[in-house]
Design an enzyme around this catalytic site. Sequence first.
Site, PDB file in Angstrom:
ATOM      1  N   GLU A 156      -5.233  -5.284  10.534  1.00  0.00           N
ATOM      2  CA  GLU A 156      -4.397  -4.065  10.730  1.00  0.00           C
ATOM      3  C   GLU A 156      -4.780  -3.316  12.135  1.00  0.00           C
ATOM      4  OE1 GLU A 156      -2.422  -2.787   6.628  1.00  0.00           O
ATOM      5  OE2 GLU A 156      -4.144  -1.400   7.366  1.00  0.00           O
ATOM      6  N   ASN A 214       0.833  -0.971  -0.014  1.00  0.00           N
ATOM      7  CA  ASN A 214       0.040  -0.110   0.147  1.00  0.00           C
ATOM      8  C   ASN A 214       0.867   1.364   0.216  1.00  0.00           C
ATOM      9  OD1 ASN A 214      -2.036   2.027   0.546  1.00  0.00           O
ATOM     10  ND2 ASN A 214      -2.414   1.506   2.657  1.00  0.00           N
ATOM     11  N   TRP A 215       1.054   1.793  -1.242  1.00  0.00           N
ATOM     12  CA  TRP A 215       2.045   3.116  -1.221  1.00  0.00           C
ATOM     13  C   TRP A 215       1.502   4.341  -0.612  1.00  0.00           C
ATOM     14  CZ3 TRP A 215       4.408   2.960  -6.903  1.00  0.00           C
ATOM     15  CH2 TRP A 215       5.125   1.487  -7.088  1.00  0.00           C
ATOM     16  N   LYS A 216       0.058   4.361  -0.438  1.00  0.00           N
ATOM     17  CA  LYS A 216      -0.419   5.464   0.021  1.00  0.00           C
ATOM     18  C   LYS A 216      -0.348   6.793  -0.819  1.00  0.00           C
ATOM     19  CE  LYS A 216      -0.174   3.266   4.821  1.00  0.00           C
ATOM     20  NZ  LYS A 216      -0.085   3.664   6.343  1.00  0.00           N
ATOM     21  N   GLY A 267       2.357   2.410  10.640  1.00  0.00           N
ATOM     22  CA  GLY A 267       3.272   3.478  10.621  1.00  0.00           C
ATOM     23  C   GLY A 267       3.835   4.075  11.964  1.00  0.00           C
ATOM     24  N   GLY A 271       2.906  -1.096   4.313  1.00  0.00           N
ATOM     25  CA  GLY A 271       2.892   0.251   3.937  1.00  0.00           C
ATOM     26  C   GLY A 271       4.370   0.815   3.780  1.00  0.00           C
ATOM     27  N   GLY A 272       4.906   1.317   4.799  1.00  0.00           N
ATOM     28  CA  GLY A 272       6.266   2.216   4.646  1.00  0.00           C
ATOM     29  C   GLY A 272       7.038   1.136   3.874  1.00  0.00           C
ATOM     30  N   HIS A 304      -9.436   0.986   5.006  1.00  0.00           N
ATOM     31  CA  HIS A 304      -8.322   1.216   5.678  1.00  0.00           C
ATOM     32  C   HIS A 304      -8.488   2.186   6.745  1.00  0.00           C
ATOM     33  CE1 HIS A 304      -4.245   2.730   6.302  1.00  0.00           C
ATOM     34  NE2 HIS A 304      -3.929   1.679   5.643  1.00  0.00           N
ATOM     35  N   SER A 356       3.544  -1.785  10.362  1.00  0.00           N
ATOM     36  CA  SER A 356       5.027  -1.778  10.757  1.00  0.00           C
ATOM     37  C   SER A 356       5.523  -3.045  10.431  1.00  0.00           C
ATOM     38  CB  SER A 356       5.153  -1.239  12.249  1.00  0.00           C
ATOM     39  OG  SER A 356       4.698  -0.021  12.279  1.00  0.00           O
ATOM     40  N   GLU A 405      -6.879   4.676   7.719  1.00  0.00           N
ATOM     41  CA  GLU A 405      -6.935   6.067   7.323  1.00  0.00           C
ATOM     42  C   GLU A 405      -8.062   6.797   6.907  1.00  0.00           C
ATOM     43  OE1 GLU A 405      -2.964   5.723   5.489  1.00  0.00           O
ATOM     44  OE2 GLU A 405      -2.084   5.157   7.244  1.00  0.00           O
TER      45      GLU A 405
HETATM   46  P1  PGA Z   1       2.827   0.468   7.526  1.00  0.00           P
HETATM   47  O1  PGA Z   1       1.391   0.532   6.909  1.00  0.00           O
HETATM   48  O2  PGA Z   1       3.373  -0.812   7.049  1.00  0.00           O
HETATM   49  O3  PGA Z   1       3.482   1.643   6.991  1.00  0.00           O
HETATM   50  O4  PGA Z   1       2.470   0.369   8.975  1.00  0.00           O
HETATM   51  C1  PGA Z   1       0.672  -0.562   6.721  1.00  0.00           C
HETATM   52  C2  PGA Z   1      -0.632  -0.063   6.208  1.00  0.00           C
HETATM   53  O5  PGA Z   1      -1.099   1.059   6.486  1.00  0.00           O
HETATM   54  O6  PGA Z   1      -1.354  -0.690   5.434  1.00  0.00           O
END
Ligand code: PGA
Length: 255
Positions: free
Chosen positions: A168, A9-11, A174, A235-236, A96, A214, A98
Site C-alpha cells: 500500500e 478495511n473499514w477503518k 485515501g 478502504g473507502g 497499516h 485508492s 495509519e
Molecule cells: P483506500 O484505503 O482504499 O481508501 O485508499 C486503503 C487502505 O488504507 O487499506
Amino acid sequence: MRKKILAGNWKMNTNISDGLQLFLEVKSAWSQTQSHGMLCIIAPPSTHLAQFSASPELGLHTAGQNCSEHEAGAFTGETSAAMLKSVKADYVILGHSERRALYGEDNTLLKRKVDTAFRHDLIPIYCCGELEHEREAGMQNEVVKRQLEEALFHLNASDFGKVVVAYEPVWAIGTGKTATPVEAQEIHSFIRSRIEDRYNKIVAMNTSILYGGSCNPNNADDLFAKKDVDGGLIGGASLNASDFMQIANSLSKCI
Ligand code: PGA
C-alpha cells in the site's frame, strides 16, 4: 496456495447497525457469486466482529484491523489476538500505514505483533509501502524490503506461507491517487523476488500480494490484470457494497 483475495478495511467507520447491514449485503452478494476459490476478508471495527458471522466455507472471513503485541493484562484500550480469535476472526491487518504514522508502530513492534498473531492462529495481512517523498527519491524498493525483512522474514517458511502481504503506497491511501498498474506490478514483482531470495521459489509463487491505495471499480480491472497483483486491500470503496462487489467482479475475471 496462492489465492485471489479481496479484503475490505473499514477503518473507524460504521456503527453496529450500519455495519451489520453492510456486512449482510456483502455476504449475500458474495454467496451468490461464483467465488472460484477467491477469498473475501472483511475487517470491520472490532466492536462489530462478534455479530458478524463469516462463512469460511464460502471463502468469506473476518479480520481484526490491529492487535496488541501483548497477551493480556493492563493495556487499556488494546485488543488482544486471543480476543479477536474468540469472535472468530481468522486474519488480522498489521502494519497499516495509519498505525505506523499515527501510533508510532515500527517494524520491531510489528514483528512482535506478527508472532502474537501466530500464537493465536490469526493470519497476518501485513501492510508495507513507501511514503510519497520516498517514492520521489526512488527509495520504494529499499523501504519495502526493510519492512519485510524486519517484521516478517524471521518466520519459518511454513508460517510465512500463510501470510498475506499488502503493498500500500502511503501516498495512494485515501487520496484518490493510485499507483499505475505498471508501478504496482514492478513493486509486487520486487516483493515476490525478495520472498524467493529469503525462502524459495515455491513460497514466493504461493504468496498472495494485494494492492491497496485508492483502488475502486474504475481502476480495479487494470490493477488486477497484472500478474503479481493477487487482489486488493480496499478502504473507502469497501464501505459501499455495490462498489466492493464490482471490485470483486474485476478480480474474478482474473482467475
Ligand atoms: P483506500 O484505503 O482504499 O481508501 O485508499 C486503503 C487502505 O488504507 O487499506
